[in-house]
Scaffold this motif. Structure first.
Motif, short mmCIF file in Angstrom:
data_model
loop_
_atom_site.label_atom_id
_atom_site.label_comp_id
_atom_site.label_asym_id
_atom_site.label_seq_id
_atom_site.Cartn_x
_atom_site.Cartn_y
_atom_site.Cartn_z
N VAL A 1 0.84 -1.21 0.00
CA VAL A 1 0.00 0.00 0.00
C VAL A 1 0.87 1.25 0.00
O VAL A 1 0.60 2.22 -0.73
CB VAL A 1 -0.96 -0.01 1.22
CG1 VAL A 1 -1.64 1.35 1.38
CG2 VAL A 1 -2.01 -1.10 1.06
N GLN A 2 1.93 1.25 0.80
CA GLN A 2 2.80 2.42 0.87
C GLN A 2 3.55 2.65 -0.45
O GLN A 2 3.73 3.79 -0.87
CB GLN A 2 3.78 2.28 2.03
CG GLN A 2 4.68 3.47 2.25
CD GLN A 2 3.91 4.75 2.59
OE1 GLN A 2 2.69 4.74 2.76
NE2 GLN A 2 4.63 5.86 2.68
N LEU A 3 3.98 1.57 -1.09
CA LEU A 3 4.62 1.71 -2.39
C LEU A 3 3.65 2.26 -3.43
O LEU A 3 4.02 3.11 -4.26
CB LEU A 3 5.18 0.36 -2.85
CG LEU A 3 6.36 -0.19 -2.05
CD1 LEU A 3 6.65 -1.64 -2.45
CD2 LEU A 3 7.60 0.67 -2.25
N ALA A 4 2.40 1.78 -3.38
CA ALA A 4 1.39 2.31 -4.29
C ALA A 4 1.12 3.79 -4.01
O ALA A 4 0.96 4.59 -4.94
CB ALA A 4 0.10 1.49 -4.17
N LEU A 5 1.06 4.15 -2.74
CA LEU A 5 0.87 5.56 -2.39
C LEU A 5 2.05 6.40 -2.88
O LEU A 5 1.86 7.53 -3.36
CB LEU A 5 0.71 5.71 -0.87
CG LEU A 5 -0.63 5.28 -0.29
CD1 LEU A 5 -0.57 5.28 1.23
CD2 LEU A 5 -1.74 6.21 -0.77
N GLY A 6 3.26 5.87 -2.77
CA GLY A 6 4.41 6.59 -3.28
C GLY A 6 4.30 6.82 -4.78
O GLY A 6 4.61 7.91 -5.28
N GLY A 7 3.87 5.78 -5.51
CA GLY A 7 3.65 5.94 -6.95
C GLY A 7 2.55 6.95 -7.25
O GLY A 7 2.65 7.73 -8.21
N TRP A 8 1.51 6.97 -6.41
CA TRP A 8 0.40 7.91 -6.61
C TRP A 8 0.86 9.35 -6.33
O TRP A 8 0.46 10.29 -7.03
CB TRP A 8 -0.76 7.53 -5.70
CG TRP A 8 -2.07 8.17 -6.07
CD1 TRP A 8 -2.78 9.06 -5.32
CD2 TRP A 8 -2.84 7.95 -7.25
NE1 TRP A 8 -3.93 9.42 -5.96
CE2 TRP A 8 -4.00 8.74 -7.14
CE3 TRP A 8 -2.66 7.16 -8.38
CZ2 TRP A 8 -4.97 8.78 -8.16
CZ3 TRP A 8 -3.63 7.19 -9.39
CH2 TRP A 8 -4.76 7.99 -9.26
#
Length: 350
Positions: free
Chosen positions: A188-195
């Motif tokens: 989730v945190q990696l996806a948030l970083g990408g977002w």
């Protein structure tokens, strides 16, 4: 026959290690491409203005008169495509080299096929990144796809090392809640970083730990995380208003906090496991470094070199957690210190 099998396995061990390291390089070049606004340096795909090499201005104008050629950005984008293609060839080589071993029980053939499928999907997302003009959903999935390729290659490398030099071990453990929660928080945190990156929200908040001088700044969460918006003409530099970008940045910070708690709890849970505690300590250390890099990016207004280090930190953190999980999954349960009672067999482990 056995010697031939072992030689082929050793070559595959080397090739998957090279592939893992090279994937990290490809991801960092991709991050650099995005940070210098070169993601649309070539308006078409797979070529650049219809050519496999960046053409001169006259040819570019004939092919795309509405998109002026910027040679530096075009070359940055094409270099990224060239090395991504080379990575694809490395993975095809892994699959081809493993083909004669596909019927052996100790060879992870299905993992190789999964890797091939993921790299093909990653290539498709690379094309969509250009054709959909940096649509944030596609850019974020492209980042997660790159991480998937990296971690699959690394896992395959570890599996092959186990096949080359098998060690006595119990059956591999299944994922439990401790590892599952930590892995979910990291994804989730990696996806948030990408977002954050795809919506250009890296410096939406000025200052730390507050955001724009407030603990609860004005935020538009519904707009910041609106995942079904239509594809716009061009998402370069983003389309969201300030409050939506602030919401993305604040949620990313909260996600980082939750991830830190999850990793520390995981380390505490396995702090007496000799084979796991050191990898988990490294993971926690990488998390602290990554958090510090995130803060520095905000305070220093996202300098290029620091943003690249932040991307490298995310890669290292993901690889570190997978390594720790491997150590836990493929080692015997009785790996406690010499004076610790094992809860699994109720005896002192020597």
């Amino acid at each position: 026959m056995h010697d031939s099998f072992q030689r082929r396995l050793r070559w595959l061990v080397r090739l998957t290690l090279v592939g893992t390291l090279f994937t990290a390089v490809v991801m960092l070049v991709g991050a650099w491409t995005r940070l210098v606004d070169a993601g649309l340096g070539c308006p078409d795909w797979p070529g650049c203005y219809g050519k496999l090499l960046v053409p001169d201005n006259d040819l570019a104008t004939l092919h795309h008169p509405d998109v002026p050629l910027e040679p530096f950005k075009a070359w940055v984008e094409m270099v990224h495509r060239y090395i991504a293609t080379l990575l694809g060839l490395v993975i095809v080589s892994v699959v081809a080299l493993g083909w004669p071993l596909r019927h052996r029980r100790d060879y992870p053939w299905h993992l190789s096929l999964m890797l091939l499928v993921v790299i093909l999907l990653q290539g498709a997302f690379g094309a969509f990144t250009v054709t959909l003009k940096l649509w944030p959903q596609v850019v974020t999935l492209h980042l997660l796809g790159g991480l998937s390729v990296l971690l699959l290659l690394f896992w395959l490398h570890l599996r092959l090392r186990l096949a080359v030099a098998p060690k006595p071990t119990s059956e591999p453990r299944r994922v439990n809640a401790w590892w599952g929660i930590a892995a979910c928080l990291l994804v989730v945190q990696l996806a948030l970083g990408g977002w954050v990156s795809s919506n250009y929200a890296g410096i939406a908040c000025q200052g730390f730990p507050t955001c724009n001088g407030q603990w609860m700044p004005a935020m538009d969460i519904s707009e910041g995380f609106h995942l079904t918006q239509t594809v716009g003409p061009n998402y370069l530099h983003g389309h969201l208003h300030a409050d939506a970008r602030t919401a993305i940045q604040v949620v990313h910070r909260l996600g980082a906090l939750l991830l830190g708690v999850g990793l520390i709890v995981l380390w505490w849970r396995y702090r007496q496991w000799q084979n796991v505690v050191r990898p988990l300590a490294i993971v926690v250390g990488l998390y602290v470094l990554q958090a510090a890099l995130g803060v520095a990016n905000v305070v220093l207004w996202l300098p290029l070199w620091l943003a690249l280090l932040h991307t490298a930190g995310a890669i290292a953190l993901a690889v570190g957690l997978v390594w720790a999980w491997w150590r836990w999954r493929y080692h015997e349960a009785g790996v406690y210190s010499t004076t610790t009672h094992s809860p699994y067999n109720n005896v002192i482990v020597q």
